[in-house]
Scaffold this motif. Structure first.
Motif, PDB file in Angstrom:
ATOM      1  N   GLN A  33       0.820  -1.211  -0.633  1.00 33.74           N
ATOM      2  CA  GLN A  33      -0.086  -0.037   0.070  1.00 33.74           C
ATOM      3  C   GLN A  33       0.846   1.095   0.228  1.00 33.74           C
ATOM      4  O   GLN A  33       0.771   2.002   0.619  1.00 33.74           O
ATOM      5  N   SER A  34       1.698   1.435  -1.234  1.00 28.28           N
ATOM      6  CA  SER A  34       1.901   1.996  -1.180  1.00 28.28           C
ATOM      7  C   SER A  34       2.125   3.826  -1.022  1.00 28.28           C
ATOM      8  O   SER A  34       2.216   4.809  -0.634  1.00 28.28           O
ATOM      9  N   ALA A  35       0.525   4.255  -1.959  1.00 35.23           N
ATOM     10  CA  ALA A  35       0.111   5.215  -1.371  1.00 35.23           C
ATOM     11  C   ALA A  35      -0.111   5.552   0.060  1.00 35.23           C
ATOM     12  O   ALA A  35      -0.821   6.862  -0.201  1.00 35.23           O
ATOM     13  N   TRP A  36      -0.294   4.618   1.222  1.00 31.43           N
ATOM     14  CA  TRP A  36      -0.732   5.051   1.973  1.00 31.43           C
ATOM     15  C   TRP A  36       0.183   6.360   3.229  1.00 31.43           C
ATOM     16  O   TRP A  36       0.434   6.805   3.917  1.00 31.43           O
ATOM     17  N   PHE A  37       1.673   5.804   2.494  1.00 30.60           N
ATOM     18  CA  PHE A  37       2.585   6.274   3.544  1.00 30.60           C
ATOM     19  C   PHE A  37       3.693   7.364   2.352  1.00 30.60           C
ATOM     20  O   PHE A  37       3.458   7.348   1.154  1.00 30.60           O
ATOM     21  N   ALA A  38       3.887   8.416   3.216  1.00 33.82           N
ATOM     22  CA  ALA A  38       5.178   9.223   2.587  1.00 33.82           C
ATOM     23  C   ALA A  38       6.185   8.650   1.991  1.00 33.82           C
ATOM     24  O   ALA A  38       6.661   7.531   1.814  1.00 33.82           O
ATOM     25  N   PRO A  39       7.161   9.870   1.063  1.00 31.00           N
ATOM     26  CA  PRO A  39       8.286   9.085   0.930  1.00 31.00           C
ATOM     27  C   PRO A  39       9.605   7.669   1.565  1.00 31.00           C
ATOM     28  O   PRO A  39      10.074   7.243   1.034  1.00 31.00           O
ATOM     29  N   ASP A  40       8.974   8.399   2.869  1.00 36.20           N
ATOM     30  CA  ASP A  40       9.937   7.498   3.743  1.00 36.20           C
ATOM     31  C   ASP A  40       9.729   6.132   4.251  1.00 36.20           C
ATOM     32  O   ASP A  40      10.343   4.906   4.445  1.00 36.20           O
ATOM     33  N   GLU A  41       8.204   5.855   3.783  1.00 40.54           N
ATOM     34  CA  GLU A  41       7.691   4.698   3.345  1.00 40.54           C
ATOM     35  C   GLU A  41       7.416   4.134   5.515  1.00 40.54           C
ATOM     36  O   GLU A  41       7.097   2.967   5.545  1.00 40.54           O
ATOM     37  N   VAL A  42       7.479   5.682   6.222  1.00 38.92           N
ATOM     38  CA  VAL A  42       6.888   5.431   7.161  1.00 38.92           C
ATOM     39  C   VAL A  42       5.396   6.295   8.008  1.00 38.92           C
ATOM     40  O   VAL A  42       4.635   5.879   8.399  1.00 38.92           O
ATOM     41  N   HIS A  43       5.797   7.174   7.450  1.00 42.60           N
ATOM     42  CA  HIS A  43       5.120   7.985   7.981  1.00 42.60           C
ATOM     43  C   HIS A  43       3.784   8.256   6.908  1.00 42.60           C
ATOM     44  O   HIS A  43       4.093   7.361   5.424  1.00 42.60           O
ATOM     45  N   LEU A  44       2.583   8.822   7.270  1.00 43.26           N
ATOM     46  CA  LEU A  44       1.294   7.897   6.728  1.00 43.26           C
ATOM     47  C   LEU A  44       0.756   9.804   5.370  1.00 43.26           C
ATOM     48  O   LEU A  44       0.564  10.387   6.536  1.00 43.26           O
ATOM     49  N   GLN A  45       0.064   8.969   4.822  1.00 46.57           N
ATOM     50  CA  GLN A  45      -0.248  10.788   3.692  1.00 46.57           C
ATOM     51  C   GLN A  45      -2.006  10.283   4.183  1.00 46.57           C
ATOM     52  O   GLN A  45      -2.422   9.327   5.423  1.00 46.57           O
ATOM     53  N   THR A  46      -3.017  11.042   4.343  1.00 47.81           N
ATOM     54  CA  THR A  46      -4.162  10.893   4.736  1.00 47.81           C
ATOM     55  C   THR A  46      -5.087   9.325   4.278  1.00 47.81           C
ATOM     56  O   THR A  46      -5.539   9.230   5.307  1.00 47.81           O
ATOM     57  N   LYS A  47      -5.223   8.641   3.085  1.00 47.19           N
ATOM     58  CA  LYS A  47      -5.429   7.499   3.617  1.00 47.19           C
ATOM     59  C   LYS A  47      -4.761   6.200   4.401  1.00 47.19           C
ATOM     60  O   LYS A  47      -5.801   5.105   4.676  1.00 47.19           O
ATOM     61  N   GLY A  48      -3.365   6.545   4.236  1.00 50.94           N
ATOM     62  CA  GLY A  48      -3.207   5.462   5.353  1.00 50.94           C
ATOM     63  C   GLY A  48      -2.864   5.865   7.110  1.00 50.94           C
ATOM     64  O   GLY A  48      -3.761   4.844   7.273  1.00 50.94           O
ATOM     65  N   ALA A  49      -3.201   7.764   7.291  1.00 47.87           N
ATOM     66  CA  ALA A  49      -4.055   7.638   8.233  1.00 47.87           C
ATOM     67  C   ALA A  49      -5.520   6.823   8.827  1.00 47.87           C
ATOM     68  O   ALA A  49      -5.740   6.414  10.151  1.00 47.87           O
ATOM     69  N   THR A  50      -6.159   7.483   7.509  1.00 45.70           N
ATOM     70  CA  THR A  50      -7.160   6.527   7.658  1.00 45.70           C
ATOM     71  C   THR A  50      -7.728   5.172   8.200  1.00 45.70           C
ATOM     72  O   THR A  50      -8.541   4.734   9.069  1.00 45.70           O
ATOM     73  N   ALA A  51      -6.402   4.277   6.932  1.00 45.23           N
ATOM     74  CA  ALA A  51      -6.866   3.265   7.367  1.00 45.23           C
ATOM     75  C   ALA A  51      -6.758   2.795   8.621  1.00 45.23           C
ATOM     76  O   ALA A  51      -6.480   1.392   9.092  1.00 45.23           O
ATOM     77  N   TYR A  52      -5.277   3.225   9.488  1.00 45.70           N
ATOM     78  CA  TYR A  52      -4.865   2.863  10.569  1.00 45.70           C
ATOM     79  C   TYR A  52      -5.510   3.532  11.367  1.00 45.70           C
ATOM     80  O   TYR A  52      -5.481   2.296  12.867  1.00 45.70           O
ATOM     81  N   VAL A  53      -6.455   4.244  12.078  1.00 52.53           N
ATOM     82  CA  VAL A  53      -6.833   4.185  12.919  1.00 52.53           C
ATOM     83  C   VAL A  53      -8.594   3.846  12.522  1.00 52.53           C
ATOM     84  O   VAL A  53      -8.939   2.793  13.876  1.00 52.53           O
ATOM     85  N   GLY A  54      -8.205   3.077  11.669  1.00 51.02           N
ATOM     86  CA  GLY A  54      -9.786   2.252  11.401  1.00 51.02           C
ATOM     87  C   GLY A  54      -9.232   1.042  11.369  1.00 51.02           C
ATOM     88  O   GLY A  54     -10.576   0.527  12.691  1.00 51.02           O
ATOM     89  N   LEU A  55      -8.403   0.538  11.517  1.00 49.15           N
ATOM     90  CA  LEU A  55      -7.858  -0.951  11.894  1.00 49.15           C
ATOM     91  C   LEU A  55      -8.131  -0.936  13.657  1.00 49.15           C
ATOM     92  O   LEU A  55      -8.176  -1.764  14.196  1.00 49.15           O
ATOM     93  N   LEU A  56      -7.090  -0.011  14.047  1.00 48.56           N
ATOM     94  CA  LEU A  56      -7.809   0.185  15.382  1.00 48.56           C
ATOM     95  C   LEU A  56      -8.440   0.329  15.811  1.00 48.56           C
ATOM     96  O   LEU A  56      -8.962  -0.999  16.742  1.00 48.56           O
ATOM     97  N   ALA A  57      -9.420   0.277  15.305  1.00 49.63           N
ATOM     98  CA  ALA A  57     -11.022   0.671  16.258  1.00 49.63           C
ATOM     99  C   ALA A  57     -11.896  -0.982  15.668  1.00 49.63           C
ATOM    100  O   ALA A  57     -12.564  -1.498  16.499  1.00 49.63           O
ATOM    101  N   LYS A  58     -11.830  -1.219  14.909  1.00 52.60           N
ATOM    102  CA  LYS A  58     -11.852  -2.445  14.389  1.00 52.60           C
ATOM    103  C   LYS A  58     -11.863  -3.946  14.912  1.00 52.60           C
ATOM    104  O   LYS A  58     -12.212  -4.907  15.738  1.00 52.60           O
ATOM    105  N   THR A  59      -9.809  -3.219  15.894  1.00 47.13           N
ATOM    106  CA  THR A  59      -9.536  -4.683  16.161  1.00 47.13           C
ATOM    107  C   THR A  59      -9.827  -3.943  18.135  1.00 47.13           C
ATOM    108  O   THR A  59     -10.326  -5.736  18.244  1.00 47.13           O
ATOM    109  N   MET A  60     -10.090  -3.232  18.102  1.00 47.69           N
ATOM    110  CA  MET A  60     -10.465  -2.927  20.206  1.00 47.69           C
ATOM    111  C   MET A  60     -12.828  -3.170  19.797  1.00 47.69           C
ATOM    112  O   MET A  60     -12.684  -3.493  20.885  1.00 47.69           O
ATOM    113  N   ALA A  61     -13.231  -3.505  19.218  1.00 50.49           N
ATOM    114  CA  ALA A  61     -14.314  -3.967  18.794  1.00 50.49           C
ATOM    115  C   ALA A  61     -14.346  -5.387  18.265  1.00 50.49           C
ATOM    116  O   ALA A  61     -15.704  -5.896  19.097  1.00 50.49           O
ATOM    117  N   LYS A  62     -13.697  -6.077  18.825  1.00 53.80           N
ATOM    118  CA  LYS A  62     -13.598  -7.589  18.759  1.00 53.80           C
ATOM    119  C   LYS A  62     -13.571  -7.900  19.819  1.00 53.80           C
ATOM    120  O   LYS A  62     -13.124  -7.279  21.124  1.00 53.80           O
TER     121      LYS A  62
END
Length: 237
Positions: A208-237
């Motif tokens: 998912q290279s489009a989710w990341f800045a050029p350093d491949e670590v910090h997040l673009q907007t789409k990456g941040a949305t996916a990141y926080v969404g994953l956290l919420a889904k995991t906490m709801a299990k």
């Protein structure tokens, strides 16, 4: 002369007893649905299990519906995230996603810093606990700047205790050799502690290279949305 009465045979040795018993079992079996005898005497057939109540439907506010749509969350996951009390401790990645975290988790307290290492975690957690700022859900995002030590993780978990739930976001740092070491240690910690849960960002973010800045670590907007969404889904299990 008096006749001596013949000694009676024990009941279990009388053929008539067994004939009557067999007839009772045969007749009884035909009147109870032809079930096997051992099932008839089972406690489970005597007590019917109650059906589990269906979960009540979750009603979201208009604002929560927008969050659910944006982060691809179920109604229940959205409602859980909006009600959850969370303390989030992390590095620069956590700093970057602060707006998204606050949007999904309105009751979150974020403690993030650029360049933070794993060895900082126990002392930070202790300070938050002393200030009564350590919530029942603790989110950890560390590993970008170096691998953890088992001793630091042990100290952290001792401060957190067993009642709080820890959601540990694993690491996506493909340019660094410690990525695998860090993620294996997070996974093994979760296996040995019931209150520790892995948020598998590493797996979700593959290819998912489009989710990341050029350093491949910090997040673009789409990456941040996916990141926080994953956290919420995991906490709801």
């Amino acid at each position: 002369m008096k006749r001596h009465a013949m000694p009676r045979k024990p009941v279990l040795k009388r053929p008539a007893f067994w004939i009557v018993l067999i007839l009772i079992l045969i007749v009884g079996g035909t009147t109870i649905g032809h079930q096997p005898i051992k099932v008839l005497f089972s406690h489970q057939t005597m007590t019917k299990s109650k059906p589990k109540p269906k979960p009540k439907p979750v009603k979201l506010t208009p604002g929560e519906k927008k969050v659910a749509q944006k982060y691809h969350l179920s109604s229940r996951a959205t409602a859980n995230a909006h009600a959850a009390k969370v303390t989030a401790i992390g590095d620069s990645v956590m700093v970057d996603i602060t707006p998204e975290m606050k949007e999904v988790f309105p009751h979150v307290l974020i403690n993030g810093a650029v360049g933070r290492q794993f060895y900082d975690l126990p002392n930070i957690t202790q300070s938050l606990k002393a200030e009564n700022k350590l919530a029942e859900n603790v989110v950890v995002n560390l590993g970008t700047n170096g691998p953890p030590e088992k001793s630091d993780i042990s100290r952290f978990l001792k401060v957190v205790g067993k009642k709080r739930q820890v959601y540990w976001i694993n690491t996506h740092v493909p340019t660094q050799k410690w990525e695998g070491q860090t993620n294996r240690l997070i996974a093994s910690t979760a296996k040995s502690h019931r209150n520790v849960h892995v948020v598998d960002w590493h797996d979700l973010s593959q290819n998912q290279s489009a989710w990341f800045a050029p350093d491949e670590v910090h997040l673009q907007t789409k990456g941040a949305t996916a990141y926080v969404g994953l956290l919420a889904k995991t906490m709801a299990k």
